[in-house]
Write a protein that holds these residues in place. Structure first.
Motif, short mmCIF file in Angstrom:
data_model
loop_
_atom_site.label_atom_id
_atom_site.label_comp_id
_atom_site.label_asym_id
_atom_site.label_seq_id
_atom_site.Cartn_x
_atom_site.Cartn_y
_atom_site.Cartn_z
N PRO A 335 0.76 -1.36 -0.14
CA PRO A 335 0.13 0.05 0.05
C PRO A 335 0.67 1.07 0.00
CG PRO A 335 -0.99 -1.61 1.71
CD PRO A 335 0.37 -2.12 0.98
N ILE A 336 1.86 1.17 0.75
CA ILE A 336 2.75 2.45 0.74
C ILE A 336 3.39 2.65 -0.75
CG2 ILE A 336 5.19 3.19 1.58
CD1 ILE A 336 4.54 2.55 4.21
N ARG A 337 3.86 1.57 -1.35
CA ARG A 337 4.15 1.79 -2.60
C ARG A 337 3.33 2.29 -3.64
NH1 ARG A 337 4.95 -3.11 -4.24
NH2 ARG A 337 5.40 -2.57 -6.16
N LEU A 338 1.94 1.65 -3.33
CA LEU A 338 0.88 2.36 -4.19
C LEU A 338 0.49 3.95 -4.15
CD1 LEU A 338 -1.95 2.26 -5.78
CD2 LEU A 338 -3.20 1.53 -3.48
N LEU A 339 0.66 4.10 -2.93
CA LEU A 339 0.22 5.44 -2.20
C LEU A 339 1.56 6.47 -2.48
CD1 LEU A 339 -2.08 4.55 0.50
CD2 LEU A 339 -2.68 5.27 -1.79
N GLY A 340 2.61 5.90 -2.12
CA GLY A 340 3.65 6.83 -1.56
C GLY A 340 3.50 7.39 -0.55
N SER A 341 4.88 7.16 0.08
CA SER A 341 4.73 7.63 1.71
C SER A 341 4.76 9.11 1.75
CB SER A 341 6.00 6.97 2.48
OG SER A 341 7.12 7.55 1.73
N GLU A 342 5.42 9.88 0.86
CA GLU A 342 4.91 11.43 0.70
C GLU A 342 3.60 11.80 0.71
OE1 GLU A 342 7.71 13.35 -1.87
OE2 GLU A 342 9.43 12.42 -0.95
N VAL A 343 2.96 10.95 -0.15
CA VAL A 343 1.49 11.46 -0.46
C VAL A 343 0.62 11.23 0.82
CG1 VAL A 343 -0.58 10.89 -1.58
CG2 VAL A 343 1.52 10.95 -2.78
N ILE A 344 0.91 10.27 1.42
CA ILE A 344 0.28 9.83 2.83
C ILE A 344 0.53 10.88 3.84
CG2 ILE A 344 0.04 8.15 4.72
CD1 ILE A 344 0.57 5.91 2.87
#
Lengths: 369, 142
Positions: A335-344
């Motif tokens: 999920p982090i790769r899907l969303l991007g940690s910066e985006v989260i």
């Protein structure tokens, strides 16, 4: 006892082109001789559930004000293609949901307007109010929630979408039934280009069931129509979506209706020369499936593309039982790769989830169990 | 084509660094980086055949032999090995900063991990390919 090997807990290797190692869990501590082959229970990182629905009060009010489906009469939901159903208000209470999520080890839930309502497909004038209600209510759900944006497909407004994305929405959810033909993809393209510009994902979710489903059992849309929509949208994405949007990250609901399992049929009857190369920017969430379907999909696509989705309140988070490394990959690293940690982190700072941002960001990660 | 993987090298004594270079319906290809501390333990690849090409450093491959010492071979840079789905082995780094490219067909899905109990009986468990293989203890004569 003389064990030669033991499985260690780690997330799977990153795909080529993805950030290396940063999302990995550390390896298991060495075990003493005589330890079980099974990896010892360890604190798991907080999971990210990419597929939940919750109706904030503003949306409930907007649905009650409508004169025709989709609408709410009290707490009875009326849709054109499904039997009227009674809704339990408690299922849409953010505090109760947050408690359920915490009990499941879910630190962040991505919530969306229920696409089967068909709001995105209403005439622009009719869609405006419920979309505005979602926009207003979804950002106020509190800690532990981030919303997917919704948008009218009759009158796509990429500027409004970009404002939503800048304001705390993680990406855009669109109904699968509206992403099938070349015309559908052309119609949606202003929104998809905005996602590409913003580096945000598209979530393809089943749309409304056709009116013909209304005479079927209540479970029919979930078993037949939704699955068929996702299957069709997966191949429509491959035929029309990916060629037009080479940078877009896409999430398919419910394992894309198991469409990836048709690889042998693609080889036999699909485009010439098709080898089924895995697209590292396409992810599938696994709501309402279990070990067999998830494992079959992993066999085709690998572990890196599967992410946790519960579809709560309609279903509970699945437990794939594929081992600790797969568990960590599906619930956290992917999920982090899907969303991007910066985006989260950026979205959390825009919403009431700011406190949770620290708990979910890579190195400062906190355990919830 | 080294340009596909040369910028993805990393080495760690505590875990093997590996990167998926490609996966399709027929094959998956991995980059794996090794130090002499890295050891897979005994394992098989379930229904997949495999090939390993060493591009830097050295790997040591062992195959278990009932009642005897494992059959070993050292694979140096520029050399490769291949095996069928019936092959059981373990791989260890044999030189600092060793690098290998692995291909499996059909793509890796599940693997078998082996252990030997105090009575000398061998056991196999099936694990997802997502698990990093590693031994619990020092190599044991089969």
């Amino acid at each position: 006892m003389n064990r030669l090997t033991t499985p260690s807990a780690r997330t799977p290797p990153p795909s080529a082109g993805t950030p290396p190692a940063s999302a990995r869990t550390p390896p298991a501590s060495p075990q003493t001789p005589g330890a079980s082959l099974k990896a010892p229970p360890r604190a798991q990182p907080a999971a990210i559930d990419v597929h939940q629905h919750i109706w904030p009060p503003q949306l409930v009010q907007a649905l009650r004000e409508r004169r025709e489906p989709p609408r709410l009469r009290g707490w009875t939901l009326e849709l054109a293609g499904e039997p009227a159903q009674s809704i339990d208000p408690a299922l849409h209470d953010p505090e109760q949901r947050a408690a359920q999520n915490a009990a499941d080890g879910i630190g962040l839930a991505l919530v969306s307007l229920s696409s089967p309502l068909g709001i995105e497909l209403l005439e622009p004038g009719a869609a405006a109010e419920p979309l505005a209600a979602w926009r207003e209510g979804a950002l106020r759900l509190g800690e532990g929630f981030l919303p997917w944006a919704s948008a009218s497909l009759r009158a796509p407004d990429p500027d409004a979408l970009e404002r939503d994305l800048a304001g705390g929405f993680v990406g855009l959810q669109l109904p699968a039934c509206a992403l099938l033909t070349t015309g559908d993809w052309r119609q949606a393209s202003p929104l998809l280009e905005a996602l590409e510009r913003s580096g945000r994902p598209l979530f393809i979710h089943p749309g409304p069931a056709p009116a013909s489903c209304a005479s079927q059992p209540a479970w029919w849309p979930a078993l037949v129509d939704y699955v068929a929509q996702m299957h069709a949208a997966y191949f429509a994405w491959r035929a029309h979506g990916r060629p037009a949007h080479p940078r877009l990250r896409v999430l398919f609901a419910l394992l894309a209706g198991l469409a990836p399992l048709h690889g042998e049929r693609v080889a036999a009857r699909g485009p010439a020369g098709e080898r089924g190369v895995v697209d590292p920017a396409v992810f599938l969430e696994c709501s309402s499936y279990g070990t067999r379907a998830i494992d079959a999909t992993v066999r085709v696509l690998g572990i890196d593309q599967i992410v946790l989705g519960s579809d709560r309140p309609y279903a509970a988070a699945p437990e794939p039982r594929l081992g600790e490394a797969a568990h960590a990959a599906i619930r956290h690293a992917n999920p982090i790769r899907l969303l991007g940690s910066e985006v989260i982190e950026r979205c959390m700072t825009k919403t009431a989830s700011a406190k949770a941002a620290n708990a979910l960001s890579g190195a400062t990660f906190q355990s919830v169990t | 084509m080294p340009e596909l993987w040369q910028d993805q090298l990393a080495f760690s004594d505590s875990e093997r660094h590996f990167v998926s270079l490609r996966r399709d319906d027929h094959i998956d290809v991995w980059l794996i980086c090794w130090t002499p501390a890295n050891d897979t333990g005994w394992h098989d690849h379930d229904v997949s055949c495999g090939a390993v090409a060493v591009v830097e450093g050295r790997l040591r491959e062992s195959a278990p032999r009932i009642g005897g010492q494992p059959a070993e071979r050292v694979v140096g840079a520029g050399q490769s090995i291949h095996f069928g789905a019936d092959h059981i082995h373990r791989l260890c780094g044999d030189a600092p900063r060793s690098v290998s490219i692995h291909a499996y067909s059909p793509p890796l899905w599940r693997m078998g991990q082996y252990s030997i109990d105090e009575h000398g009986v061998m056991h196999r468990i099936s694990v997802s390919y997502a698990e990093e293989l590693r031994p619990l203890e020092a190599p044991v004569a089969a």
